[in-house]
Design an enzyme around this catalytic site. Structure first.
Site, PDB file in Angstrom:
ATOM      1  N   ARG A   1      -6.021  -8.193 -21.816  1.00  0.00           N
ATOM      2  CA  ARG A   1      -5.058  -8.025 -20.478  1.00  0.00           C
ATOM      3  C   ARG A   1      -5.598  -8.950 -19.435  1.00  0.00           C
ATOM      4  O   ARG A   1      -5.899  -8.940 -18.608  1.00  0.00           O
ATOM      5  CB  ARG A   1      -5.363  -6.616 -20.464  1.00  0.00           C
ATOM      6  CG  ARG A   1      -4.945  -5.730 -18.663  1.00  0.00           C
ATOM      7  CD  ARG A   1      -5.158  -4.128 -18.759  1.00  0.00           C
ATOM      8  NE  ARG A   1      -6.341  -2.731 -19.512  1.00  0.00           N
ATOM      9  CZ  ARG A   1      -7.173  -3.005 -18.872  1.00  0.00           C
ATOM     10  NH1 ARG A   1      -7.554  -3.899 -17.581  1.00  0.00           N
ATOM     11  NH2 ARG A   1      -7.845  -2.531 -19.399  1.00  0.00           N
TER      12      ARG A   1
ATOM     13  N   TYR B   1      15.948  -6.547  -0.466  1.00  0.00           N
ATOM     14  CA  TYR B   1      16.308  -6.035  -2.185  1.00  0.00           C
ATOM     15  C   TYR B   1      16.207  -4.494  -1.624  1.00  0.00           C
ATOM     16  O   TYR B   1      15.056  -3.400  -1.885  1.00  0.00           O
ATOM     17  CB  TYR B   1      15.672  -6.464  -2.709  1.00  0.00           C
ATOM     18  CG  TYR B   1      15.472  -6.310  -4.728  1.00  0.00           C
ATOM     19  CD1 TYR B   1      17.114  -6.933  -4.887  1.00  0.00           C
ATOM     20  CD2 TYR B   1      15.135  -6.124  -5.409  1.00  0.00           C
ATOM     21  CE1 TYR B   1      17.056  -6.525  -5.998  1.00  0.00           C
ATOM     22  CE2 TYR B   1      15.205  -5.754  -6.758  1.00  0.00           C
ATOM     23  CZ  TYR B   1      15.879  -6.153  -7.342  1.00  0.00           C
ATOM     24  OH  TYR B   1      16.738  -5.920  -8.609  1.00  0.00           O
TER      25      TYR B   1
ATOM     26  N   ASP C   1       9.548 -11.678   0.217  1.00  0.00           N
ATOM     27  CA  ASP C   1      10.256 -11.795  -0.959  1.00  0.00           C
ATOM     28  C   ASP C   1      11.258 -13.568  -1.569  1.00  0.00           C
ATOM     29  O   ASP C   1      11.329 -13.263  -0.027  1.00  0.00           O
ATOM     30  CB  ASP C   1      11.085 -10.911  -0.904  1.00  0.00           C
ATOM     31  CG  ASP C   1      11.793 -10.833  -2.990  1.00  0.00           C
ATOM     32  OD1 ASP C   1      11.946 -12.099  -2.732  1.00  0.00           O
ATOM     33  OD2 ASP C   1      12.028  -9.940  -2.994  1.00  0.00           O
TER      34      ASP C   1
ATOM     35  N   LYS D   1      14.435 -14.822 -11.661  1.00  0.00           N
ATOM     36  CA  LYS D   1      15.949 -15.284 -11.759  1.00  0.00           C
ATOM     37  C   LYS D   1      15.870 -17.163 -11.636  1.00  0.00           C
ATOM     38  O   LYS D   1      15.947 -16.933 -12.838  1.00  0.00           O
ATOM     39  CB  LYS D   1      16.306 -15.395  -9.890  1.00  0.00           C
ATOM     40  CG  LYS D   1      16.080 -13.330  -9.405  1.00  0.00           C
ATOM     41  CD  LYS D   1      17.277 -13.034  -9.987  1.00  0.00           C
ATOM     42  CE  LYS D   1      16.806 -11.317  -9.606  1.00  0.00           C
ATOM     43  NZ  LYS D   1      16.481 -10.876  -9.226  1.00  0.00           N
TER      44      LYS D   1
HETATM   45  C1  LIG Z   1      16.422  -9.626  -8.660  1.00  0.00           C
HETATM   46  C2  LIG Z   1      15.277  -9.385  -7.525  1.00  0.00           C
HETATM   47  C3  LIG Z   1      13.752  -8.640  -7.496  1.00  0.00           C
HETATM   48  C4  LIG Z   1      13.595  -7.946  -8.074  1.00  0.00           C
HETATM   49  O1  LIG Z   1      13.578  -9.014 -10.043  1.00  0.00           O
HETATM   50  P1  LIG Z   1      13.193  -7.705 -11.088  1.00  0.00           P
HETATM   51  O2  LIG Z   1      12.742  -8.565 -11.693  1.00  0.00           O
HETATM   52  O3  LIG Z   1      15.147  -6.973 -11.689  1.00  0.00           O
HETATM   53  O4  LIG Z   1      12.568  -6.541 -11.229  1.00  0.00           O
HETATM   54  C5  LIG Z   1      13.360  -8.832  -6.457  1.00  0.00           C
HETATM   55  N1  LIG Z   1      13.544  -9.390  -5.081  1.00  0.00           N
HETATM   56  C6  LIG Z   1      15.103  -9.671  -5.450  1.00  0.00           C
HETATM   57  C7  LIG Z   1      15.342 -10.558  -4.398  1.00  0.00           C
HETATM   58  C8  LIG Z   1      15.755  -9.993  -6.482  1.00  0.00           C
HETATM   59  O5  LIG Z   1      16.746 -10.789  -5.948  1.00  0.00           O
END
Ligand SMILES: *Cc1c(COP(=O)(O)O)cnc(C)c1O
Length: 398
Positions: free
Chosen positions: A62, A115, A187, A212
């Site tokens: 961890r 988001y 973000d 993504k």
């Molecule tokens: C998809 C997304 C997240 C979250 O990602 P996950 O892996 O689905 O938890 C956070 N911020 C943005 C802008 C996203 O598009």
């Protein structure tokens, strides 16, 4: 270790080159190009003195793992901050980042176009922890000053806005924050560090849903949080204290995706613009919400601060019955109907922000659809949309 290497190597390689080379160590792994998947919890020490003196490079799964470290190091170089931690999803990256800077009694300024699940982190988790959140208009710019209280500890940004693509004036907000010692977070999943560089703009903490474009293949949930020197210690402590770990297989897939991120994004950008420009001329379409199009209200900010655009944007259709919009989406062959984005494939979802925005009103003037433009031939995607829009027109008339 990542921090050390950054000091050693003041080479000023371009991000594209870093994407290929950073975080690999063939000499250490018998010449193998990629850091292998190392599984393990227990790490043995040869003697009690070594165990107690923590003389080994690793002490417990961890607390450190070669595969995970490889991706952390690569992301550190790509983000250009002081260090990176990995988390098992984008949303956990958001929550760890916020928890690392906030405590009971603090006030958070959160962009209204964040988001949507990020709002739950604020309205559920942070609220219970005694942190108060105020949502602000993404177009506020330097006007954010008026929302600052003596207890304001952090300002959180996301630009362009989730689904609705409002552009934020990051330098104006950072200027207000840094004059008051307020931490800034962003973000940056849409742009990735290839197209927007948060730390270069003075943002303290940069968050990516690695799910993504880092993954790029729709086969992984992953998050990354990058911090500058000011915030890294607290980020690492919080991440460690919460016991957050990422499986070595997932770190491996993240690194595998990262190597090709620049070429994939170039294609997402080009095809995204091709499809967006085509849609902008269609009689069925009211607006295309794509910041790289000159008619977008945030285009000047995008042009000033960003080096490119990824493959995600939205369209507002002219008013049409829900059944017609559903028939349009159902008729598409190449666009899958599904959440997430950033993979090789094209996606479409209908959306409506009016239920949850609280500092602004979402009144787009027609049904909204978000598109992710994948790596297919854009001519095929356009033909698919053209067939779909014919179905929309037919169903609207019926
Ligand atoms: C998809 C997304 C997240 C979250 O990602 P996950 O892996 O689905 O938890 C956070 N911020 C943005 C802008 C996203 O598009």
């Amino acid at each position: 270790m990542a921090d050390q290497r950054q000091d050693e190597t003041q080479r000023h390689l371009s991000v594209e080159t870093e994407l290929v080379h950073a975080g690999r160590d063939p000499e250490r792994f018998d010449g193998f190009v990629n850091v292998p998947i190392v599984r393990g919890s227990t790490v043995l020490s040869p003697t009690v003195a070594d165990l107690e003196g923590h003389t080994g490079r690793y002490s417990y799964g961890r607390r450190g793992n070669p595969t995970v470290e490889g991706l952390e190091e690569a992301m550190t170089r790509i983000e250009g901050g002081a260090g990176v931690v990995l988390t098992p999803s984008g949303l956990s990256a958001v929550s760890v980042a916020l928890l690392s800077v906030l405590e009971a009694g603090d006030h958070l300024l959160m962009v209204d176009s964040a988001y949507q699940p990020t709002r739950r982190v604020c309205d559920a988790v942070l609220k219970r922890a005694g942190v108060e959140t105020t949502y602000y208009d993404p177009l506020i710019g330097a006007g954010i000053e008026e929302l600052i209280r003596p207890t304001t500890r952090a300002i959180y940004m996301e630009t362009p806005g989730s689904q609705s693509f409002e552009m934020q004036d990051v330098p104006a907000i950072v200027a207000v924050a840094s004059a008051r010692g307020i931490v800034t977070l962003i973000d940056n999943t849409w742009a990735t560090p290839l197209f927007f560089r948060p730390h270069a703009f003075g943002v303290d903490i940069s968050i990516q849903a690695g799910t993504k474009y880092i993954s790029g293949h729709s086969d992984l949930n992953l998050g990354t949080v990058s911090a500058n020197a000011r915030c890294l210690r607290q980020l690492r402590l919080t991440h460690g204290d919460l016991g957050i770990t990422v499986a070595p297989e997932d770190a491996f897939l993240g690194a595998r995706g990262l190597r090709t991120m620049a070429v994939r994004l170039a294609r997402h950008q080009e095809s995204g613009l091709t499809v967006a420009r085509w849609l902008a001329q269609r009689p069925e379409v009211l607006h295309v919400l794509h910041p790289a199009l000159p008619e977008h209200p945030g285009h000047a900010l995008w042009q000033r601060d960003f080096a490119g655009a990824s493959g995600l944007f939205s369209i507002i259709l002219k008013p049409a019955p829900k059944a017609a919009v559903d028939a349009f989406l159902d008729s598409l062959d190449l666009f899958g109907l599904g959440y997430s984005w950033g993979g090789f494939e094209s996606l479409a979802i209908p959306f409506d922000c009016s239920d949850y925005r609280s500092a602004t009103r979402w009144e787009p003037g027609g049904p909204a659809v978000r598109l992710h433009i994948g790596l297919e031939d854009p001519a095929d995607l356009i033909a698919d949309l053209e067939r779909g829009l014919a179905v929309l027109a037919e169903t609207s008339e019926a």
